[in-house]
Write a protein that holds these residues in place. Structure first.
Motif, PDB file in Angstrom:
ATOM      1  N   ARG A 206     -22.087 -27.817 -22.231  1.00 63.96           N
ATOM      2  CA  ARG A 206     -22.318 -26.477 -21.729  1.00 63.96           C
ATOM      3  C   ARG A 206     -21.331 -25.499 -22.347  1.00 63.96           C
ATOM      4  NH1 ARG A 206     -22.796 -28.367 -15.510  1.00 63.96           N
ATOM      5  NH2 ARG A 206     -24.944 -29.126 -15.554  1.00 63.96           N
ATOM      6  N   ALA A 207     -21.684 -24.244 -22.313  1.00 62.74           N
ATOM      7  CA  ALA A 207     -20.772 -23.210 -22.813  1.00 62.74           C
ATOM      8  C   ALA A 207     -19.569 -23.113 -21.886  1.00 62.74           C
ATOM      9  CB  ALA A 207     -21.494 -21.866 -22.874  1.00 62.74           C
ATOM     10  N   PRO A 208     -18.357 -22.992 -22.428  1.00 63.12           N
ATOM     11  CA  PRO A 208     -17.173 -22.862 -21.578  1.00 63.12           C
ATOM     12  C   PRO A 208     -17.285 -21.639 -20.680  1.00 63.12           C
ATOM     13  CG  PRO A 208     -16.564 -23.252 -23.867  1.00 63.12           C
ATOM     14  CD  PRO A 208     -18.035 -22.970 -23.844  1.00 63.12           C
ATOM     15  N   GLU A 209     -16.710 -21.746 -19.487  1.00 64.74           N
ATOM     16  CA  GLU A 209     -16.725 -20.608 -18.570  1.00 64.74           C
ATOM     17  C   GLU A 209     -15.909 -19.466 -19.160  1.00 64.74           C
ATOM     18  OE1 GLU A 209     -15.375 -21.834 -14.778  1.00 64.74           O
ATOM     19  OE2 GLU A 209     -16.849 -23.435 -14.563  1.00 64.74           O
TER      20      GLU A 209
ATOM     21  N   ASP B  22     -13.802 -17.385 -17.928  1.00 66.67           N
ATOM     22  CA  ASP B  22     -12.388 -17.269 -17.565  1.00 66.67           C
ATOM     23  C   ASP B  22     -11.557 -18.441 -18.055  1.00 66.67           C
ATOM     24  OD1 ASP B  22     -12.441 -18.586 -14.153  1.00 66.67           O
ATOM     25  OD2 ASP B  22     -13.591 -19.125 -15.944  1.00 66.67           O
ATOM     26  N   ARG B  23     -12.208 -19.335 -18.800  1.00 66.97           N
ATOM     27  CA  ARG B  23     -11.475 -20.488 -19.302  1.00 66.97           C
ATOM     28  C   ARG B  23     -11.473 -20.545 -20.827  1.00 66.97           C
ATOM     29  NH1 ARG B  23     -10.290 -24.675 -16.450  1.00 66.97           N
ATOM     30  NH2 ARG B  23     -10.941 -26.115 -18.079  1.00 66.97           N
ATOM     31  N   THR B  24     -12.144 -19.607 -21.465  1.00 70.21           N
ATOM     32  CA  THR B  24     -12.219 -19.672 -22.921  1.00 70.21           C
ATOM     33  C   THR B  24     -10.857 -19.519 -23.583  1.00 70.21           C
ATOM     34  OG1 THR B  24     -12.727 -17.314 -22.898  1.00 70.21           O
ATOM     35  CG2 THR B  24     -14.589 -18.833 -23.030  1.00 70.21           C
ATOM     36  N   HIS B  25      -9.933 -18.820 -22.936  1.00 72.69           N
ATOM     37  CA  HIS B  25      -8.622 -18.639 -23.544  1.00 72.69           C
ATOM     38  C   HIS B  25      -7.838 -19.937 -23.598  1.00 72.69           C
ATOM     39  CE1 HIS B  25      -7.729 -18.508 -19.242  1.00 72.69           C
ATOM     40  NE2 HIS B  25      -6.480 -18.802 -19.566  1.00 72.69           N
ATOM     41  N   GLN B  26      -8.258 -20.955 -22.790  1.00 70.97           N
ATOM     42  CA  GLN B  26      -7.554 -22.227 -22.805  1.00 70.97           C
ATOM     43  C   GLN B  26      -8.070 -23.135 -23.905  1.00 70.97           C
ATOM     44  OE1 GLN B  26      -7.548 -24.096 -18.990  1.00 70.97           O
ATOM     45  NE2 GLN B  26      -6.997 -22.230 -17.909  1.00 70.97           N
ATOM     46  N   ALA B  27      -9.182 -22.777 -24.502  1.00 67.57           N
ATOM     47  CA  ALA B  27      -9.765 -23.652 -25.508  1.00 67.57           C
ATOM     48  C   ALA B  27      -9.010 -23.572 -26.825  1.00 67.57           C
ATOM     49  CB  ALA B  27     -11.225 -23.298 -25.726  1.00 67.57           C
ATOM     50  N   ALA B  28      -8.479 -22.400 -27.155  1.00 64.39           N
ATOM     51  CA  ALA B  28      -7.819 -22.233 -28.448  1.00 64.39           C
ATOM     52  C   ALA B  28      -6.605 -23.135 -28.622  1.00 64.39           C
ATOM     53  CB  ALA B  28      -7.432 -20.770 -28.646  1.00 64.39           C
ATOM     54  N   PRO B  29      -5.685 -23.202 -27.649  1.00 72.07           N
ATOM     55  CA  PRO B  29      -4.568 -24.102 -27.820  1.00 72.07           C
ATOM     56  C   PRO B  29      -4.996 -25.547 -28.003  1.00 72.07           C
ATOM     57  CG  PRO B  29      -4.153 -22.576 -26.018  1.00 72.07           C
ATOM     58  CD  PRO B  29      -5.566 -22.385 -26.428  1.00 72.07           C
TER      59      PRO B  29
ATOM     60  N   ASP C 102     -12.516 -29.294 -16.380  1.00 76.35           N
ATOM     61  CA  ASP C 102     -11.821 -29.139 -17.654  1.00 76.35           C
ATOM     62  C   ASP C 102     -12.629 -29.682 -18.831  1.00 76.35           C
ATOM     63  OD1 ASP C 102      -9.644 -27.994 -16.372  1.00 76.35           O
ATOM     64  OD2 ASP C 102      -8.661 -29.938 -16.061  1.00 76.35           O
ATOM     65  N   TYR C 103     -13.642 -30.467 -18.545  1.00 76.26           N
ATOM     66  CA  TYR C 103     -14.443 -31.064 -19.615  1.00 76.26           C
ATOM     67  C   TYR C 103     -15.636 -30.186 -19.992  1.00 76.26           C
ATOM     68  CZ  TYR C 103     -11.770 -35.313 -18.843  1.00 76.26           C
ATOM     69  OH  TYR C 103     -10.742 -36.219 -18.743  1.00 76.26           O
ATOM     70  N   ARG C 104     -15.836 -29.110 -19.242  1.00 74.12           N
ATOM     71  CA  ARG C 104     -16.947 -28.226 -19.564  1.00 74.12           C
ATOM     72  C   ARG C 104     -16.708 -27.553 -20.917  1.00 74.12           C
ATOM     73  NH1 ARG C 104     -20.246 -23.920 -15.816  1.00 74.12           N
ATOM     74  NH2 ARG C 104     -21.381 -22.921 -17.523  1.00 74.12           N
ATOM     75  N   GLY C 105     -17.677 -27.660 -21.799  1.00 74.02           N
ATOM     76  CA  GLY C 105     -17.563 -27.068 -23.122  1.00 74.02           C
ATOM     77  C   GLY C 105     -16.656 -27.838 -24.065  1.00 74.02           C
TER      78      GLY C 105
ATOM     79  N   TRP D 166     -21.685 -35.296 -15.634  1.00 70.77           N
ATOM     80  CA  TRP D 166     -20.473 -35.181 -16.442  1.00 70.77           C
ATOM     81  C   TRP D 166     -20.840 -35.041 -17.923  1.00 70.77           C
ATOM     82  CZ3 TRP D 166     -15.836 -39.163 -16.078  1.00 70.77           C
ATOM     83  CH2 TRP D 166     -14.731 -38.634 -16.753  1.00 70.77           C
ATOM     84  N   THR D 167     -21.814 -35.824 -18.373  1.00 66.08           N
ATOM     85  CA  THR D 167     -22.237 -35.750 -19.778  1.00 66.08           C
ATOM     86  C   THR D 167     -22.773 -34.368 -20.119  1.00 66.08           C
ATOM     87  OG1 THR D 167     -22.794 -38.108 -19.740  1.00 66.08           O
ATOM     88  CG2 THR D 167     -23.738 -36.795 -21.522  1.00 66.08           C
TER      89      THR D 167
END
Length: 510
Positions: A458-461, A463-470, A384-387, A452-453
């Motif tokens: 890194r660029a968000p995956e 299939d997970r970019t839609h979770q970044a907006a909220p 969940d910490y990626r991107g 972890w750092t």
């Protein structure tokens, strides 16, 4: 300040005066805890958040009351005959640890204010402040009875805090495991204390140092067993291997602010008690506890780092598990100067204090960012910490800084210097093999801290970019933001002026 008084004929009086100023920090926090518990009966549900702000005010008051004690030369509850040993001493060691535990509790309170909506507010704040009061009392304890009582006052509310999430099976299971293992450790410790008292006839730490040096031959085995059992009890409280098994499940099952609290304040309580009994009370057995603690230090840091390496990025709550195992490894580093004190004198203890101050700041900061991420990703996986930098750049930069401090890499200068101080303590004490084990473990830990750092930037995956907006639109509580900012600023200041805490490694705090 000697509190025993004399009557007109010059004979010592059994009536003592109490130095309330010396007692003020823990007493103030305990008093606010009682006020909050009573106020909870009358405050309407809509105004329950005011209890949290009252708790913050109480902890700030406790910290402020340390300032008038900066001379570090006050004692109370002293014997009026014989050795004039005291049960409560506010020396420099006491004040530094009180500042650490009350500061850690304050940051925990800031993390909790926006995270207690589904928790019983009155009970939560009462338990947190009660535990903090016990933690603040413990470093001032100078007899075994006060030490054990303070330890339990700090620990018993923590059991309830771990399991305070009603209807959560994981939380209840974590609290039960924490409770059973802790009660067992306390029973072992009390058995050891009773053996020591039977062999020496005293509970005061300063008197024990002399009494254990001259134990009659027929009682030497009893005294040695008492020392060993007492140390085992404190080893559990520090999460030293092999007494660490409760840590990962307890941290995962507890509310995130309480996991942060246990990782810093709970650990500080254990190490403080261990320092007091080894350096002040049991120097006569330094040839026993010195090698034992050195082995425990090596085992603890190795087990903690090995388990942290195995954390899967996609496992639920893997971020908290990694921080839990990291805290076990850090406990191993904290044990090194205590072991070194057996060979090079109690001045080495300052290295543990300096390292604990650094660790408290950056570890609470890491948990604060984890609490922020958990608001939009309740699973709190490492994935969940990626991107994170793309959606929350300041939080990502803060977490990266905290992780680099824990790893001992620039720009986390304070983490690097603190590790060098601990390393030097081992070398100066002639524990070259322990210094080598520590160096290897520091290199091993670099892998998971840097992994972890790197994920933060890194660029968000896809299939997970839609979770970044909220996440970008989610309102962050001001207190949570304040906790992240305070720890980040403190870490940056300490990295710019590391002598602020490292000076404790060069002075005698007792």
């Amino acid at each position: 300040m000697i509190t025993a008084s004399e009557n007109a004929s010059g004979v010592a009086s059994l009536v003592q005066s109490v130095d309330w100023l010396a007692l003020a920090p823990p007493v103030a926090v305990a008093a606010v805890a009682v006020v909050i518990l009573v106020a909870d009966l009358f405050v309407p549900e809509a105004r329950k958040p005011l209890l949290g702000h009252g708790a913050v005010a109480g902890l700030v008051a406790g910290l402020a009351l340390i300032i008038p004690l900066h001379e570090g030369d006050r004692s109370t509850f002293c014997l009026t005959t014989g050795s004039h040993a005291c049960s409560y001493t506010a020396d420099h060691f006491t004040l530094v640890i009180q500042a650490l535990v009350l500061g850690g509790a304050l940051l925990t309170a800031l993390l909790s204010i926006g995270d207690t909506r589904k928790l019983p507010a009155g009970e939560y704040w009462f338990l947190l402040l009660s535990s903090a009061a016990g933690a603040a009392l413990l470093p001032a304890a100078r007899d075994l009875a006060t030490l054990v009582i303070a330890l339990e006052v700090a620990s018993l509310p923590a059991f309830a805090l771990v399991g305070i999430k009603r209807g959560d099976r994981r939380s209840s299971e974590a609290a039960l495991k924490f409770f059973l293992s802790s009660v067992t450790a306390t029973a072992v410790m009390l058995l050891g204390v009773s053996f020591v008292y039977a062999a020496t006839g005293t509970l005061h730490l300063t008197d024990l140092a002399g009494a254990l040096d001259d134990v009659p031959g027929r009682l030497s085995t009893l005294a040695g067993a008492g020392v060993a059992l007492t140390l085992v009890g404190f080893a559990f409280k520090t999460a030293a291997a092999p007494f660490h098994f409760w840590v990962p499940d307890t941290y995962v099952g507890a509310p995130l602010p309480i996991a942060a609290y246990l990782s810093v304040v709970g650990k500080a309580v254990g190490f403080t008690g261990l320092i007091l009994v080894t350096v002040i009370a049991f120097p006569a057995y330094a040839d026993v506890w010195g090698p034992a603690l050195a082995v425990l230090a090596a085992l603890t840091m190795t087990v903690g780092n090995a388990a942290a390496l195995r954390q899967s990025a996609t496992r639920a709550r893997s971020a908290v598990r990694l921080l839990a195992w990291s805290s076990v490894a850090q406990a191993g580093y904290l044990l090194v100067p205590i072991a070194a004190a057996a060979y090079a004198g109690d001045r080495r203890i300052g290295s543990t204090v300096a390292y604990a101050l650094m660790y408290a700041v950056v570890n609470l900061g890491a948990f604060a960012v984890a609490a922020l991420v958990a608001r939009t990703h309740p699973g709190n996986r490492l994935a969940d910490y990626r991107g994170l930098y793309a959606t929350r750049p300041l939080a990502a930069l803060a977490l990266a800084f905290f992780l680099l401090c824990l790893a001992g890499l620039p720009p986390g200068i304070i983490g690097l210097f603190a590790k060098v101080t601990v390393f030097s303590a081992a070398v100066d004490a002639g524990l070259g093999w322990l210094a080598v084990v520590m160096a290897v473990n520091v290199v091993v830990a670099l892998y998971y801290y840097l992994q972890w750092t790197a994920a933060l930037f890194r660029a968000p995956e896809a299939d997970r970019t839609h979770q970044a907006a909220p996440a970008a639109r989610h309102r962050t509580p001001a207190t949570l933001t304040a906790a992240i900012v305070l720890t980040a600023v403190a870490g940056i200041v300490l990295s710019g002026a590391p002598q602020t805490v490292l000076r404790f490694a060069a002075v005698n705090l007792f």
